[in-house]
Design an enzyme around this catalytic site. Structure first.
Site, PDB file in Angstrom:
ATOM      1  N   HIS A   1       0.653 -12.072   2.334  1.00  0.00           N
ATOM      2  CA  HIS A   1      -0.248 -11.327   1.451  1.00  0.00           C
ATOM      3  C   HIS A   1      -0.396 -12.012   0.095  1.00  0.00           C
ATOM      4  O   HIS A   1       0.583 -12.229  -0.610  1.00  0.00           O
ATOM      5  CB  HIS A   1       0.320  -9.910   1.265  1.00  0.00           C
ATOM      6  CG  HIS A   1      -0.640  -8.931   0.686  1.00  0.00           C
ATOM      7  ND1 HIS A   1      -0.297  -7.618   0.460  1.00  0.00           N
ATOM      8  CD2 HIS A   1      -1.926  -9.053   0.274  1.00  0.00           C
ATOM      9  CE1 HIS A   1      -1.324  -6.977  -0.052  1.00  0.00           C
ATOM     10  NE2 HIS A   1      -2.327  -7.835  -0.181  1.00  0.00           N
TER      11      HIS A   1
ATOM     12  N   TYR B   1       0.826  -1.203   0.000  1.00  0.00           N
ATOM     13  CA  TYR B   1       0.000   0.000   0.000  1.00  0.00           C
ATOM     14  C   TYR B   1       0.864   1.258   0.000  1.00  0.00           C
ATOM     15  O   TYR B   1       1.186   1.823   1.045  1.00  0.00           O
ATOM     16  CB  TYR B   1      -0.945  -0.024   1.206  1.00  0.00           C
ATOM     17  CG  TYR B   1      -1.718  -1.313   1.296  1.00  0.00           C
ATOM     18  CD1 TYR B   1      -2.623  -1.680   0.306  1.00  0.00           C
ATOM     19  CD2 TYR B   1      -1.517  -2.190   2.362  1.00  0.00           C
ATOM     20  CE1 TYR B   1      -3.306  -2.882   0.363  1.00  0.00           C
ATOM     21  CE2 TYR B   1      -2.211  -3.389   2.431  1.00  0.00           C
ATOM     22  CZ  TYR B   1      -3.091  -3.724   1.427  1.00  0.00           C
ATOM     23  OH  TYR B   1      -3.779  -4.916   1.489  1.00  0.00           O
TER      24      TYR B   1
END
Length: 306
Positions: free
Chosen positions: A123, A56
């Site tokens: 992730h 992010y």
């Protein structure tokens, strides 16, 4: 604010939590001042779980969260981060190797200015070269990180719930949480089919993307959204229906998701304070009679279109 037990971790997390995709350029232009306001106000409203990761903003979300948390008592919040997905460059985007996993967590802690994270997750395990890499390299490194005091618990995050179920069953390393996204929505509520399994294993359930990463909003998704044309068409028709009746589709979608059973926390990516306040308000007070009627019609139309 409502709080739930996160699996068997002993952690009580807020039903709404803060995701950090908005603290990057994924959903619009990154603004540090706006991001700092959002994080601080979220904490003021009783939200106690923050989710971040190197993907992010390639460091921007971790940096701004770290900045916002300066002076905030460490025992007043929980924070989760991720390893495995890093760079925008497709050749460097994913790396589940032991070496990169260890370095990735250390970098995250440095950017956050913290000694440990409460939860460290692998992730998008779908993109590992093979599940064995996650089982034999990534997870053992995270287990060592827990022993070293750099993390408290380990989780996995992916779109493929069956794959997460497989990893939970096969892993020799304790998996404390799973994070599923876009699978507890008006157009796809498959997460409910797996809740009992994860609960039986003592695994906490984290949900993200109540609006399907922008599909279930009056504004619509970003150009990069990976959904099929059919799904986009279904959601566009629902959005048009709501706009004609002066209702925000995102409110309906958020209310629906927040009321699904068995979910410990729902990660929301707030782009501004209005979205934050609106989400808390819809959780606390629910929908108006008009909105409830529109929701019923939207649900019927989505079912018909499917």
């Amino acid at each position: 604010m409502r709080y739930n037990e996160l699996g068997t971790t002993g952690i009580k997390v807020s039903h709404i939590s803060v995701g950090s995709a908005a603290f990057s350029n994924i959903y619009g232009k990154y603004d540090e001042k706006r991001s700092l306001e959002l994080i601080k106000e979220s904490l003021n409203l009783g939200i106690n779980y923050l989710e971040t990761g190197p993907w992010y903003g390639q460091g921007s979300s971790e940096k701004v969260i770290g900045k916002a948390l300066v002076g905030v008592p460490r025992d007043s919040y929980y924070i989760g981060s991720k390893v495995g997905r890093y760079d925008k460059d497709t050749l460097k985007m994913f790396d589940f190797s032991a070496e990169k996993t260890a370095a990735g967590l250390d970098n995250t802690l440095s950017l956050l200015g913290l000694d440990y994270v409460d939860l460290i997750q692998v992730h998008d395990i779908t993109f590992a070269p093979d599940t064995s890499v996650v089982l034999k390299e990534t997870l053992p490194v995270l287990e060592q990180a827990v022993r070293d005091g750099k993390a408290r618990f380990i989780g996995i995050a992916d779109y493929d719930i069956d794959l997460m179920k497989e990893v939970v069953e096969e892993s020799e390393v304790k998996i404390s949480t799973i994070l599923s996204y876009s699978k507890s929505t008006l157009f796809d509520n498959r997460l409910q089919n797996y809740i009992s399994f994860f609960k039986s294993k003592g695994v906490g359930v984290i949900n993200a993307a109540a609006t399907g990463m922008g599909l279930l909003t009056n504004k619509g998704p970003q150009p990069w959204h990976p959904a099929s044309d059919d799904i986009k068409a279904i959601c566009r028709r629902a959005s048009d229906y709501c706009k004609e009746r002066k209702v925000e589709l995102a409110r309906l979608a958020t209310w629906f998701t927040l009321n699904q059973p068995g979910i410990d926390t729902n990660i929301c990516g707030f782009f501004n304070l209005d979205q934050l306040y609106d989400t808390v308000e819809v959780m606390d007070t629910g929908l108006s009679e008009h909105e409830s009627r529109i929701l019923s019609q939207v649900q019927a139309s989505i079912t018909t279109l499917e």
